[in-house]
Write a protein that holds these residues in place. Structure first.
Motif, PDB file in Angstrom:
ATOM      1  N   GLU A 156       0.845  -1.201   0.000  1.00  0.00           N
ATOM      2  CA  GLU A 156       0.000   0.000   0.000  1.00  0.00           C
ATOM      3  C   GLU A 156       0.878   1.248   0.000  1.00  0.00           C
ATOM      4  N   ALA A 157       0.656   2.127  -0.984  1.00  0.00           N
ATOM      5  CA  ALA A 157       1.348   3.421  -1.059  1.00  0.00           C
ATOM      6  C   ALA A 157       0.319   4.520  -0.861  1.00  0.00           C
ATOM      7  N   ARG A 158       0.667   5.473   0.001  1.00  0.00           N
ATOM      8  CA  ARG A 158      -0.277   6.537   0.343  1.00  0.00           C
ATOM      9  C   ARG A 158       0.475   7.861   0.416  1.00  0.00           C
ATOM     10  N   ALA A 159      -0.015   8.875  -0.296  1.00  0.00           N
ATOM     11  CA  ALA A 159       0.623  10.203  -0.293  1.00  0.00           C
ATOM     12  C   ALA A 159      -0.373  11.252   0.179  1.00  0.00           C
ATOM     13  N   GLU A 160       0.128  12.254   0.900  1.00  0.00           N
ATOM     14  CA  GLU A 160      -0.722  13.328   1.407  1.00  0.00           C
ATOM     15  C   GLU A 160       0.026  14.653   1.312  1.00  0.00           C
ATOM     16  N   TYR A 161      -0.676  15.688   0.840  1.00  0.00           N
ATOM     17  CA  TYR A 161      -0.079  17.016   0.636  1.00  0.00           C
ATOM     18  C   TYR A 161      -0.277  17.902   1.856  1.00  0.00           C
ATOM     19  N   ASN A 162       0.789  18.608   2.264  1.00  0.00           N
ATOM     20  CA  ASN A 162       0.744  19.581   3.347  1.00  0.00           C
ATOM     21  C   ASN A 162       0.779  20.973   2.719  1.00  0.00           C
ATOM     22  N   THR A 163      -0.356  21.668   2.748  1.00  0.00           N
ATOM     23  CA  THR A 163      -0.459  22.963   2.086  1.00  0.00           C
ATOM     24  C   THR A 163       0.513  23.968   2.661  1.00  0.00           C
ATOM     25  N   ARG A 164       0.640  23.989   3.969  1.00  0.00           N
ATOM     26  CA  ARG A 164       1.508  24.971   4.626  1.00  0.00           C
ATOM     27  C   ARG A 164       2.970  24.803   4.215  1.00  0.00           C
ATOM     28  N   LYS A 165       3.416  23.571   4.080  1.00  0.00           N
ATOM     29  CA  LYS A 165       4.814  23.301   3.733  1.00  0.00           C
ATOM     30  C   LYS A 165       5.034  23.182   2.224  1.00  0.00           C
ATOM     31  N   ASP A 166       3.944  23.156   1.456  1.00  0.00           N
ATOM     32  CA  ASP A 166       4.013  22.908   0.015  1.00  0.00           C
ATOM     33  C   ASP A 166       4.880  21.680  -0.268  1.00  0.00           C
ATOM     34  N   ALA A 167       4.588  20.621   0.453  1.00  0.00           N
ATOM     35  CA  ALA A 167       5.326  19.364   0.308  1.00  0.00           C
ATOM     36  C   ALA A 167       4.385  18.207   0.630  1.00  0.00           C
ATOM     37  N   SER A 168       4.740  17.047   0.135  1.00  0.00           N
ATOM     38  CA  SER A 168       3.915  15.859   0.342  1.00  0.00           C
ATOM     39  C   SER A 168       4.724  14.760   1.009  1.00  0.00           C
ATOM     40  N   THR A 169       4.053  13.960   1.800  1.00  0.00           N
ATOM     41  CA  THR A 169       4.678  12.805   2.440  1.00  0.00           C
ATOM     42  C   THR A 169       4.072  11.541   1.855  1.00  0.00           C
ATOM     43  N   ILE A 170       4.936  10.644   1.443  1.00  0.00           N
ATOM     44  CA  ILE A 170       4.478   9.369   0.919  1.00  0.00           C
ATOM     45  C   ILE A 170       4.907   8.262   1.867  1.00  0.00           C
ATOM     46  N   GLN A 171       3.994   7.341   2.114  1.00  0.00           N
ATOM     47  CA  GLN A 171       4.258   6.197   2.992  1.00  0.00           C
ATOM     48  C   GLN A 171       4.041   4.918   2.190  1.00  0.00           C
ATOM     49  N   LEU A 172       5.007   4.009   2.287  1.00  0.00           N
ATOM     50  CA  LEU A 172       4.884   2.708   1.647  1.00  0.00           C
ATOM     51  C   LEU A 172       4.829   1.643   2.722  1.00  0.00           C
ATOM     52  N   MET A 173       3.761   0.845   2.708  1.00  0.00           N
ATOM     53  CA  MET A 173       3.585  -0.220   3.690  1.00  0.00           C
ATOM     54  C   MET A 173       3.552  -1.565   2.967  1.00  0.00           C
ATOM     55  N   VAL A 174       4.383  -2.500   3.440  1.00  0.00           N
ATOM     56  CA  VAL A 174       4.426  -3.849   2.883  1.00  0.00           C
ATOM     57  C   VAL A 174       4.287  -4.837   4.030  1.00  0.00           C
ATOM     58  N   ASP A 175       3.168  -5.532   4.049  1.00  0.00           N
ATOM     59  CA  ASP A 175       2.883  -6.484   5.124  1.00  0.00           C
ATOM     60  C   ASP A 175       3.094  -5.868   6.502  1.00  0.00           C
ATOM     61  N   GLY A 176       2.605  -4.664   6.681  1.00  0.00           N
ATOM     62  CA  GLY A 176       2.643  -4.003   7.981  1.00  0.00           C
ATOM     63  C   GLY A 176       3.914  -3.242   8.289  1.00  0.00           C
ATOM     64  N   LYS A 177       4.969  -3.396   7.482  1.00  0.00           N
ATOM     65  CA  LYS A 177       6.213  -2.647   7.692  1.00  0.00           C
ATOM     66  C   LYS A 177       6.231  -1.453   6.743  1.00  0.00           C
ATOM     67  N   SER A 178       6.596  -0.272   7.249  1.00  0.00           N
ATOM     68  CA  SER A 178       6.453   0.940   6.448  1.00  0.00           C
ATOM     69  C   SER A 178       7.709   1.815   6.476  1.00  0.00           C
ATOM     70  N   GLU A 179       7.854   2.593   5.418  1.00  0.00           N
ATOM     71  CA  GLU A 179       8.855   3.638   5.298  1.00  0.00           C
ATOM     72  C   GLU A 179       8.156   4.851   4.712  1.00  0.00           C
ATOM     73  N   GLU A 180       8.729   6.041   4.925  1.00  0.00           N
ATOM     74  CA  GLU A 180       8.131   7.227   4.336  1.00  0.00           C
ATOM     75  C   GLU A 180       9.212   8.234   3.953  1.00  0.00           C
ATOM     76  N   LEU A 181       8.848   9.141   3.040  1.00  0.00           N
ATOM     77  CA  LEU A 181       9.728  10.235   2.647  1.00  0.00           C
ATOM     78  C   LEU A 181       8.862  11.422   2.258  1.00  0.00           C
ATOM     79  N   THR A 182       9.488  12.590   2.209  1.00  0.00           N
ATOM     80  CA  THR A 182       8.797  13.827   1.849  1.00  0.00           C
ATOM     81  C   THR A 182       9.385  14.365   0.548  1.00  0.00           C
ATOM     82  N   TYR A 183       8.520  14.859  -0.326  1.00  0.00           N
ATOM     83  CA  TYR A 183       8.982  15.427  -1.594  1.00  0.00           C
ATOM     84  C   TYR A 183       8.273  16.760  -1.857  1.00  0.00           C
TER      85      TYR A 183
END
Length: 534
Positions: A156-183
């Motif tokens: 599961e990949a999920r991205a969300e935009y932060n208007t105040r920061k003009d940046a988005s965070t994406i989270q990747l979850m594989v069988d309950g284990k996740s990593e994320e980054l901001t772009y």
């Protein structure tokens, strides 16, 4: 009644009002969430496959075409892609789901990545998600355990935009284990593009990051749009509109457009022209239909092609339009007149004959050359009209605005395709037009300029790329309250939840500026449009 009074305290109507409002809000919020579009394998219309099926992928490709709403989904606030995936081979990089990136000619450089890609990274031995940011830089994120051949994983990949920061965070979850980054930038840029299952890009080419002997099930794709901002594109959101022709009258600008009424995936159907007005280019009033092709007895009723309105010396408004002659199916140019910029307009030539017919331009290298009239009234009051498909023609008009005053002549224009627009800035004349550039199929926008309306003309280069989606583009250029504007149409926007397309376009606008030497600065076509106040 006494029992009721004992049950509910004093001011119980306020209690009811508050809690009913809260209940309504929660129900409506829940409904808006659950009612948001969610796309599954069923949307791809693959034979014997529904949302609960397992899809086997072995150098396979499944494209969701532009007649579906998903390519037009504008999920800049956030998006989610989820699926169960199984790899049958681990030595090759593979893309299970991909949203195609922008074509290189739209961004002026090589496209580095798709908008969204989810697959298997053979270097890390993990599943990955990759996104492109607002600066065309790709970001890849790997997560989860090392992938084992033949085993199912929930990705599961999920991205969300932060208007105040003009940046988005994406989270990747594989069988309950996740990593994320901001772009940088929104969760997903505006880009009408294909969604592909089984390949990294469409086309069926070998080595296109195909999934080899893999499987997918329980695919779910969803997202959320940002609230509309005043001035953003498209300008008009009630219907599909195309072939913009804007005219300034005093403190008001009038927008004349054809209405695209083609069905989803259908060919052009434009029965009439609409008018809108504004005093600030942001807020618009609709005046409805002001002229129809059927108002001309000889014309085919569904061919209300591009035109332009100008005000004559007599104070009346003249609408020069392109029509299809239903007798010989040739294009013609005719003119209608009105006492008001909001119409209604009526055919102006009393003998019922067109102003321009195809036999007046026998040297054109395209059939049906006589389309897309543009009229400029020069400082001395002389009206000039240019038009043409494949070749640009020009003629002087009489002061009565409805008769020719001289011979029709061909005007050489580099990369010329159709849709000219004449305007004057200072002592320089400009012709902005849709262009056929070698090596690029969709029309782009180019221009030429001259010190005299009769030439010679000098090629100025490109004004903009092609539209984000669609093979046509059509210009209008105005100066209004001290600012210059560049207006065009684009098929990449949906209207009222329905997909756009080649023949279902929307009128958009950008600011236009010039260099010190009078040349036009290149215009980027954006969704932000005039919301980027200058």
């Amino acid at each position: 009644m006494n029992d009721m009074k004992q049950i509910f305290p004093k001011n119980s109507h306020k209690f009811f009002t508050f809690h009913f409002s809260l209940f309504t809000y929660l129900v409506c919020t829940l409904f808006s969430i659950t009612a948001s579009a969610q796309y599954t394998l069923k949307d791809w219309n693959i034979e014997n496959i529904d949302e609960n099926s397992t899809l086997h992928l072995n150098v396979s490709e499944y494209k969701l075409n532009y007649n579906h709403p998903l390519p037009y989904a504008d999920w800049q606030k956030g998006w989610t892609v989820k699926a169960d995936l199984r790899c049958g081979t681990l030595g090759t990089e593979q893309v299970f789901v991909c949203k195609e990136g922008k074509a290189s000619h739209l961004i002026g450089s090589n496209s580095l990545a798709g908008d969204i890609s989810i697959g298997y990274d053979n270097m890390h031995g993990q599943f990955f998600v990759e996104v492109i940011d607002k600066d065309e830089y790709p970001h890849r994120l790997c997560a989860g355990p090392r992938v084992e051949k033949g085993r199912w994983y929930t990705v599961e990949a999920r991205a969300e935009y932060n208007t105040r920061k003009d940046a988005s965070t994406i989270q990747l979850m594989v069988d309950g284990k996740s990593e994320e980054l901001t772009y940088p930038g929104k969760a997903l840029r505006h880009n009408c593009s294909l969604w592909i299952i089984g390949h990294g890009f469409p086309g069926g080419f070998p080595n296109a990051l195909q999934v080899r002997d893999g499987d997918m099930r329980n695919l779910s794709i969803s997202g959320e749009s940002l609230p509309r901002i005043e001035g953003q594109n498209p300008i008009f959101t009630d219907v599909f509109t195309a072939d913009p022709a804007f005219t300034v009258v005093g403190n008001t600008v009038y927008a004349y457009v054809g209405e695209d009424k083609a069905g989803i995936g259908g060919w052009f159907n434009m029965p009439h022209w609409l008018c809108y007005s504004s005093t600030d280019m942001i807020h618009w009033t609709s005046h409805g239909t002001v002229l129809s092709a059927a108002d001309f007895p000889y014309a085919q009723p569904h061919g209300s092609w591009a035109g332009q309105v100008v005000q004559g010396a007599d104070g009346k408004f003249y609408y020069y339009v392109t029509l299809d002659n239903k007798q010989n199916r040739q294009h013609t140019i005719d003119v209608a007149v009105s006492d008001s910029p909001t119409g209604p307009f009526f055919p102006a030539r009393k003998d019922g004959t067109p102003l321009i017919t195809d036999d007046m331009t026998p040297d054109s290298h395209r059939p049906n050359a006589d389309i897309d009239p543009t009229v400029l009234i020069d400082d001395d009051g002389t009206p000039w009209m240019a038009w043409g498909n494949g070749d640009c023609y020009m003629v002087r008009l009489k002061k009565n605005m409805i008769e020719l005053d001289g011979e029709v002549r061909k005007v050489p224009m580099r990369n010329y395709s159709e849709g000219p627009w004449l305007f004057k800035r200072g002592k320089r004349y400009y012709n902005v037009y849709a262009s056929d550039a070698p090596g690029v199929q969709p029309e782009q926008m180019a221009y030429s300029y001259a010190e005299s309306i009769q030439g010679p003309w000098t090629y100025g280069g490109f004004v903009s790329t092609s539209a984000n989606h669609g093979f046509t583009i059509h210009p209008s250029v105005i100066k209004f309250k001290g600012k210059w504007y560049y207006i065009y149409h684009d098929g990449s926007y949906s209207q009222n939840g329905e997909p756009g397309g080649d023949c279902r376009r929307s009128v958009c606008a950008e600011y236009l500026s010039f260099n010190a030497d009078g040349t036009i600065r290149f215009v980027s076509l954006t969704q932000e449009g005039l919301s980027q106040h200058k």
